[in-house]
Design a protein around this motif. Structure first.
Motif, short mmCIF file in Angstrom:
data_model
loop_
_atom_site.label_atom_id
_atom_site.label_comp_id
_atom_site.label_asym_id
_atom_site.label_seq_id
_atom_site.Cartn_x
_atom_site.Cartn_y
_atom_site.Cartn_z
N SER A 44 0.83 -1.21 0.00
CA SER A 44 0.00 0.00 0.00
C SER A 44 0.86 1.26 0.00
CB SER A 44 -0.93 0.01 1.22
OG SER A 44 -1.86 -1.04 1.15
N ALA A 45 2.00 1.18 0.67
CA ALA A 45 2.93 2.31 0.67
C ALA A 45 3.58 2.48 -0.70
CB ALA A 45 4.01 2.11 1.74
N GLY A 46 3.66 1.38 -1.47
CA GLY A 46 4.22 1.44 -2.82
C GLY A 46 5.69 1.09 -2.90
N MET A 93 29.88 0.13 -4.99
CA MET A 93 28.64 -0.65 -4.89
C MET A 93 27.45 0.30 -4.84
SD MET A 93 29.30 -1.65 -0.86
CE MET A 93 31.02 -2.08 -1.20
N LYS A 94 26.25 -0.27 -4.88
CA LYS A 94 25.05 0.53 -4.67
C LYS A 94 24.91 0.81 -3.17
CE LYS A 94 22.79 -2.68 -6.86
NZ LYS A 94 21.74 -3.53 -7.49
N VAL A 95 24.19 1.87 -2.85
CA VAL A 95 24.08 2.30 -1.45
C VAL A 95 22.60 2.50 -1.10
CG1 VAL A 95 24.77 3.99 0.27
CG2 VAL A 95 26.32 3.46 -1.63
N ALA A 96 22.16 1.81 -0.06
CA ALA A 96 20.82 2.04 0.48
C ALA A 96 20.98 2.88 1.73
CB ALA A 96 20.15 0.71 0.81
N VAL A 97 20.42 4.08 1.70
CA VAL A 97 20.60 5.03 2.80
C VAL A 97 19.36 5.05 3.69
CG1 VAL A 97 21.10 7.42 3.41
CG2 VAL A 97 22.09 6.43 1.32
N GLY A 98 19.58 4.97 4.99
CA GLY A 98 18.49 5.10 5.94
C GLY A 98 18.04 6.55 6.03
N VAL A 99 16.88 6.86 5.45
CA VAL A 99 16.36 8.23 5.49
C VAL A 99 15.19 8.35 6.47
CG1 VAL A 99 17.13 8.73 3.13
CG2 VAL A 99 14.80 7.87 3.52
N ILE A 100 14.82 7.24 7.09
CA ILE A 100 13.72 7.20 8.06
C ILE A 100 14.27 6.71 9.39
CG2 ILE A 100 11.54 6.08 8.66
CD1 ILE A 100 11.28 8.10 6.38
N ASP A 101 14.03 7.45 10.46
CA ASP A 101 14.53 7.11 11.79
C ASP A 101 13.52 6.21 12.50
OD1 ASP A 101 15.58 6.99 14.33
OD2 ASP A 101 15.76 9.16 14.61
N VAL A 102 13.85 4.95 12.67
CA VAL A 102 12.92 4.01 13.30
C VAL A 102 12.90 4.14 14.82
CG1 VAL A 102 13.25 2.38 11.41
CG2 VAL A 102 14.57 2.09 13.52
N LYS A 103 13.82 4.92 15.37
CA LYS A 103 13.91 5.08 16.83
C LYS A 103 13.23 6.37 17.30
CE LYS A 103 18.31 2.75 16.32
NZ LYS A 103 19.76 2.95 16.19
N ASN A 104 12.55 7.05 16.38
CA ASN A 104 11.95 8.34 16.69
C ASN A 104 10.50 8.33 16.23
OD1 ASN A 104 11.25 11.07 16.93
ND2 ASN A 104 13.23 11.80 16.18
N TYR A 105 9.60 8.81 17.07
CA TYR A 105 8.20 8.86 16.70
C TYR A 105 7.81 10.15 15.99
CZ TYR A 105 7.00 4.32 18.42
OH TYR A 105 6.93 2.96 18.56
N ILE A 144 7.19 11.69 12.69
CA ILE A 144 6.89 11.12 11.38
C ILE A 144 7.47 12.04 10.32
CG2 ILE A 144 5.10 10.32 9.80
CD1 ILE A 144 5.22 8.75 12.42
N GLU A 145 8.47 11.56 9.62
CA GLU A 145 9.11 12.37 8.58
C GLU A 145 8.08 12.75 7.52
OE1 GLU A 145 12.25 9.70 10.41
OE2 GLU A 145 10.18 9.46 9.71
N ARG A 184 3.75 2.49 9.29
CA ARG A 184 2.95 2.61 8.05
C ARG A 184 3.10 4.00 7.45
NH1 ARG A 184 -1.76 1.92 10.16
NH2 ARG A 184 -1.84 -0.35 10.04
N GLN A 185 2.94 5.04 8.27
CA GLN A 185 2.99 6.40 7.73
C GLN A 185 4.40 6.79 7.32
OE1 GLN A 185 0.05 8.17 7.18
NE2 GLN A 185 1.49 9.27 5.85
N LYS A 186 5.40 6.31 8.05
CA LYS A 186 6.78 6.60 7.68
C LYS A 186 7.09 6.01 6.29
CE LYS A 186 8.89 7.02 12.30
NZ LYS A 186 10.01 7.96 12.19
N LEU A 187 6.63 4.78 6.04
CA LEU A 187 6.88 4.17 4.73
C LEU A 187 6.14 4.89 3.63
CD1 LEU A 187 6.83 0.31 5.48
CD2 LEU A 187 8.81 1.79 5.09
N ILE A 188 4.88 5.28 3.89
CA ILE A 188 4.11 6.00 2.87
C ILE A 188 4.82 7.29 2.49
CG2 ILE A 188 1.98 7.33 2.51
CD1 ILE A 188 0.54 5.18 4.20
#
Length: 342
Positions: free
Chosen positions: A52-54, A272-284, A286-287, A325-329
């Protein structure tokens, strides 16, 4: 391997639905068929939220794992849980996670369960997104096993686990898995005080038999136990040795560190390719979509779009589902916005 510019992906885990936690704490009340039904329902829920987030790449949310690492010990023979080493009370920390005594030769005669997880994901997922499996590497998996007379230190335990992990990776490829992440957060956590060349050698021997047979990545973070890191949070000690890891893509935690050392993404992107963490899973917090766009544009100064993936910093298992859910969207929306602007 070519990929979608600014591909959207995840590390592996996703929060359990609340009812699955109840099931896992009351397994004696359910039959085997009930449990399998609950697992499938939980995986369907994780798939639903991700699709659903795509997202371009999804997982099963690791819904059968009570912990990204500890759950694998249930598949390993020759160990016995040592509850006496675990602190029961006080502030949450990694020492409250279980440890195990080694009481025999380490083996996994029936594998580590990831093939069954992947087969379930294939059965339940819709066509479209790439399906990913993840598995801890041998150094990280060795962390909760206590040395003994046979395995005298963590490195000897790691060497015993290495062929077990390699066999599991091979089985995943045979099962048709084209996207695999080998999680080695212990390597990134302890790079500042360990032999990083030895880490790279261990990693490369672990993945050697599947190299070139799938899109292979590794996840290097600084730990997440109930929202708290555990390691020395710097990329710098990993360089230059970690550039020799034989992977297609490397996942690096950035958002929780306020994008400190972002310039160090550049040497990784050269190899190599790089996957960057742009979402903080330790913080509520919501980016917002604008936050994501700004962060991706910062990353693009050091990683070309065709080599860049964006993801949460770590797995989402310890972030509430409503927030995950909202962070992924917002992450996917922001990535598409930047992609369209290129």
């Amino acid at each position: 391997m070519s990929q979608t510019p600014i591909r959207t992906t995840v590390i592996g885990s996703y929060p359990f639905p609340g009812w699955l936690e109840f099931v896992s704490q009351n397994l004696d009340k359910f039959g085997a068929a009930d449990i399998e039904e609950a697992i499938e329902d939980a995986v369907i829920a994780a798939i639903h939220d991700q699709t659903s987030a795509g997202l371009d790449v999804i997982t099963d949310g690791e819904q059968t794992r009570l912990d990204f690492n500890l759950s694998f010990y249930g598949f390993i023979s020759g160990i016995q849980n040592n509850a006496s080493t675990t602190r029961k009370f006080g502030p949450s920390a990694h020492d409250q996670r279980g440890k195990n005594d080694i009481i025999g030769n380490l083996s996994a005669p029936n594998g580590l369960g990831t093939v069954k997880e992947f087969e379930r994901l294939k059965k339940l997922a819709p066509k479209g997104p790439i399906l990913k499996a993840s598995i801890p590497g041998p150094y990280t998996l060795s962390g909760r096993l206590l040395p003994n007379e046979t395995y005298k230190d963590r490195y000897e335990i790691t060497e015993a686990l290495l062929p077990i992990i390699s066999s599991e990776l091979e089985a995943l490829v045979v099962a048709g898995c084209t996207e695999i992440t080998v999680d080695e957060p212990s390597m990134s956590c302890y790079a500042y005080k360990a032999d990083t060349k030895r880490f790279v050698d261990i990693f490369n021997r672990t993945i050697r038999s599947v190299q070139g047979k799938c899109n292979l990545s590794t996840h290097l973070c600084f730990g997440n136990y109930k929202g708290r890191p555990v390691g020395y949070r710097s990329i710098r000690p990993m360089l230059p040795d970690f550039l020799e890891m034989n992977v297609d893509e490397i996942h690096i935690e950035m958002a929780n560190r306020e994008f400190s050392e972002i310039e160090l993404l550049a040497p990784f992107a050269e190899k190599m390719k790089v996957a960057v963490g742009v979402i903080d899973v330790k913080n509520y917090y919501i980016e917002s979509v604008d936050d994501v766009v700004e962060r991706i544009n910062r990353c693009l100064k050091y990683v070309p779009a065709e080599k860049l993936s964006v993801a949460p910093d770590c797995g989402l298992s310890q972030t509430a589902r409503w927030a995950s859910r909202q962070k992924l969207i917002n992450m996917v929306t922001g990535a598409k916005k930047v992609r369209e602007s290129l």
